[in-house]
Design a protein around this motif. Structure first.
Motif, mmCIF file in Angstrom:
data_model
loop_
_atom_site.group_PDB
_atom_site.id
_atom_site.type_symbol
_atom_site.label_atom_id
_atom_site.label_comp_id
_atom_site.label_asym_id
_atom_site.label_seq_id
_atom_site.Cartn_x
_atom_site.Cartn_y
_atom_site.Cartn_z
ATOM 1 N N SER A 206 0.822 -1.210 0.000
ATOM 2 C CA SER A 206 0.000 0.000 0.000
ATOM 3 C C SER A 206 0.855 1.258 0.000
ATOM 4 O O SER A 206 0.486 2.271 -0.603
ATOM 5 C CB SER A 206 -0.942 0.012 1.212
ATOM 6 O OG SER A 206 -0.242 0.277 2.426
ATOM 7 N N ARG A 207 2.015 1.200 0.633
ATOM 8 C CA ARG A 207 2.889 2.375 0.691
ATOM 9 C C ARG A 207 3.466 2.695 -0.693
ATOM 10 O O ARG A 207 3.614 3.853 -1.054
ATOM 11 C CB ARG A 207 4.025 2.154 1.693
ATOM 12 C CG ARG A 207 3.568 1.768 3.089
ATOM 13 C CD ARG A 207 2.632 2.785 3.681
ATOM 14 N NE ARG A 207 3.328 4.023 4.018
ATOM 15 C CZ ARG A 207 2.716 5.139 4.359
ATOM 16 N NH1 ARG A 207 1.399 5.195 4.388
ATOM 17 N NH2 ARG A 207 3.409 6.224 4.661
ATOM 18 N N VAL A 208 3.789 1.644 -1.445
ATOM 19 C CA VAL A 208 4.294 1.846 -2.805
ATOM 20 C C VAL A 208 3.153 2.268 -3.722
ATOM 21 O O VAL A 208 3.314 3.163 -4.558
ATOM 22 C CB VAL A 208 4.960 0.563 -3.335
ATOM 23 C CG1 VAL A 208 5.491 0.782 -4.754
ATOM 24 C CG2 VAL A 208 6.101 0.125 -2.417
ATOM 25 N N TYR A 209 2.002 1.641 -3.572
ATOM 26 C CA TYR A 209 0.841 1.982 -4.392
ATOM 27 C C TYR A 209 0.484 3.457 -4.253
ATOM 28 O O TYR A 209 0.164 4.126 -5.241
ATOM 29 C CB TYR A 209 -0.356 1.125 -3.986
ATOM 30 C CG TYR A 209 -1.631 1.484 -4.727
ATOM 31 C CD1 TYR A 209 -1.986 0.827 -5.903
ATOM 32 C CD2 TYR A 209 -2.467 2.500 -4.266
ATOM 33 C CE1 TYR A 209 -3.142 1.169 -6.600
ATOM 34 C CE2 TYR A 209 -3.614 2.854 -4.947
ATOM 35 C CZ TYR A 209 -3.952 2.193 -6.107
ATOM 36 O OH TYR A 209 -5.092 2.547 -6.795
ATOM 37 N N LEU A 210 0.553 3.974 -3.028
ATOM 38 C CA LEU A 210 0.201 5.371 -2.773
ATOM 39 C C LEU A 210 1.294 6.339 -3.207
ATOM 40 O O LEU A 210 1.106 7.555 -3.149
ATOM 41 C CB LEU A 210 -0.109 5.566 -1.288
ATOM 42 C CG LEU A 210 -1.364 4.846 -0.774
ATOM 43 C CD1 LEU A 210 -1.446 4.939 0.748
ATOM 44 C CD2 LEU A 210 -2.623 5.416 -1.411
ATOM 45 N N GLY A 211 2.433 5.796 -3.624
ATOM 46 C CA GLY A 211 3.503 6.644 -4.130
ATOM 47 C C GLY A 211 4.330 7.335 -3.078
ATOM 48 O O GLY A 211 5.119 8.233 -3.394
ATOM 49 N N VAL A 212 4.183 6.945 -1.819
ATOM 50 C CA VAL A 212 4.939 7.598 -0.749
ATOM 51 C C VAL A 212 6.246 6.872 -0.434
ATOM 52 O O VAL A 212 7.038 7.340 0.381
ATOM 53 C CB VAL A 212 4.079 7.738 0.534
ATOM 54 C CG1 VAL A 212 2.937 8.697 0.297
ATOM 55 C CG2 VAL A 212 3.560 6.389 1.000
ATOM 56 N N HIS A 213 6.459 5.723 -1.081
ATOM 57 C CA HIS A 213 7.703 4.978 -0.902
ATOM 58 C C HIS A 213 8.081 4.264 -2.189
ATOM 59 O O HIS A 213 7.201 3.847 -2.953
ATOM 60 C CB HIS A 213 7.577 3.938 0.218
ATOM 61 C CG HIS A 213 7.614 4.511 1.594
ATOM 62 N ND1 HIS A 213 8.736 5.115 2.124
ATOM 63 C CD2 HIS A 213 6.663 4.572 2.562
ATOM 64 C CE1 HIS A 213 8.460 5.528 3.353
ATOM 65 N NE2 HIS A 213 7.213 5.214 3.637
ATOM 66 N N TYR A 214 9.378 4.122 -2.390
ATOM 67 C CA TYR A 214 9.890 3.231 -3.430
ATOM 68 C C TYR A 214 9.792 1.795 -2.928
ATOM 69 O O TYR A 214 9.670 1.547 -1.723
ATOM 70 C CB TYR A 214 11.353 3.540 -3.723
ATOM 71 C CG TYR A 214 11.621 4.814 -4.476
ATOM 72 C CD1 TYR A 214 11.628 4.829 -5.874
ATOM 73 C CD2 TYR A 214 11.902 6.003 -3.802
ATOM 74 C CE1 TYR A 214 11.897 6.006 -6.573
ATOM 75 C CE2 TYR A 214 12.173 7.173 -4.489
ATOM 76 C CZ TYR A 214 12.163 7.166 -5.871
ATOM 77 O OH TYR A 214 12.430 8.330 -6.564
ATOM 78 N N VAL A 215 9.890 0.847 -3.852
ATOM 79 C CA VAL A 215 9.942 -0.562 -3.466
ATOM 80 C C VAL A 215 11.152 -0.800 -2.563
ATOM 81 O O VAL A 215 11.067 -1.528 -1.562
ATOM 82 C CB VAL A 215 10.024 -1.467 -4.717
ATOM 83 C CG1 VAL A 215 10.271 -2.920 -4.317
ATOM 84 C CG2 VAL A 215 8.746 -1.360 -5.541
ATOM 85 N N GLY A 216 12.275 -0.180 -2.901
ATOM 86 C CA GLY A 216 13.473 -0.331 -2.079
ATOM 87 C C GLY A 216 13.292 0.192 -0.661
ATOM 88 O O GLY A 216 13.889 -0.342 0.283
ATOM 89 N N ASP A 217 12.481 1.221 -0.509
ATOM 90 C CA ASP A 217 12.203 1.765 0.827
ATOM 91 C C ASP A 217 11.558 0.717 1.724
ATOM 92 O O ASP A 217 11.939 0.571 2.891
ATOM 93 C CB ASP A 217 11.276 2.980 0.726
ATOM 94 C CG ASP A 217 11.893 4.140 -0.026
ATOM 95 O OD1 ASP A 217 13.106 4.095 -0.301
ATOM 96 O OD2 ASP A 217 11.162 5.094 -0.341
ATOM 97 N N VAL A 218 10.556 0.039 1.187
ATOM 98 C CA VAL A 218 9.830 -0.934 2.006
ATOM 99 C C VAL A 218 10.658 -2.201 2.214
ATOM 100 O O VAL A 218 10.557 -2.840 3.279
ATOM 101 C CB VAL A 218 8.450 -1.272 1.394
ATOM 102 C CG1 VAL A 218 7.579 -0.037 1.326
ATOM 103 C CG2 VAL A 218 8.568 -1.911 0.025
#
Length: 228
Positions: free
Chosen positions: A153-165
């Motif tokens: 959900s964090r990547v979907y919402l654009g607030v994180h990169y995949v690498g961030d999560v």
């Protein structure tokens, strides 16, 4: 080395844009509700109630203290230690060149930096800690699925990169493992009572609550965006 780093950054950006680009109004609503801080309070309460009914009070107090410590450590390591040092802008941050290609939901952009994801660290760290404490397959799988969808959900919402999560998950896993190992070492007699008797524990309750909450979110997402 520089070529490898550039390749990984490009791969990370493309993966993030791909996930963020697969959007629709219904998923926008769903992900905004799912990623909320307070929507999952019933799940946390159900887990605490199960522990109150099946573990000695010393174990409950100890687990609560360790959980608070775990969340605090994950937050500090992610937000106060690594983020300022790396300084990687969130995809949705207006100063980030790729923000023009990011689908922003309801104006939600998060803070300035997002590497690593504190959401991912806390959720995955909690899932790992639940596994260490209960050693129950169903409960562990439910919390793992819950944490994975939270990261998505964090990547979907654009607030994180995949690498961030991904790094957030690694931070959560490492912190949960170290804290639990230290806890077992310092309070061995207490942790010996962690594993409940097979016939006394209603460990399906948190799993059911999680399922009910997920169904509720699926229904709420049909109407509009709710912020929790």
């Amino acid at each position: 080395m520089q070529t490898l780093l550039t390749f990984l950054q490009t791969l990370d950006t493309n993966a993030t844009l791909f996930i963020n680009g697969m959007h629709c109004s219904y998923l926008d609503n769903f992900m905004m509700i799912y990623t909320g801080r307070f929507i999952w309070i019933p799940l946390y309460l159900s887990l605490f109630i199960v522990m109150m009914r099946n573990f000695p009070w010393r174990v409950n107090v100890a687990c609560l203290a360790v959980t608070i410590l775990l969340v605090a450590v994950n937050d500090q390591v992610s937000s106060s230690l690594i983020r300022p040092f790396i300084g990687r802008l969130r995809p949705s941050n207006p100063m980030n060149p790729i923000s023009a290609f990011i689908h922003v939901v309801d104006g939600y952009r998060g803070g300035r930096y997002g590497f690593p994801s504190a959401h991912a660290a806390n959720c995955f760290g909690t899932a790992v800690f639940v596994y260490y404490v209960f050693r129950r397959s169903v409960l562990s799988k439910v919390f793992a699925a819950w944490a994975i969808l939270m990261c998505y959900s964090r990547v979907y919402l654009g607030v994180h990169y995949v690498g961030d999560v991904l790094l957030g998950c690694l931070v959560g896993w490492i912190n949960a493992t170290i804290i639990y190992a230290f806890f077992r070492w310092t309070m061995h007699k207490t942790t010996e009572t962690f594993k409940p008797h097979p016939n006394c524990c209603k460990l399906y309750t948190p799993s059911m609550v999680c399922g009910i909450e997920l169904a509720t979110i699926l229904i709420l997402a049909t109407f509009t965006i709710f912020k929790f």
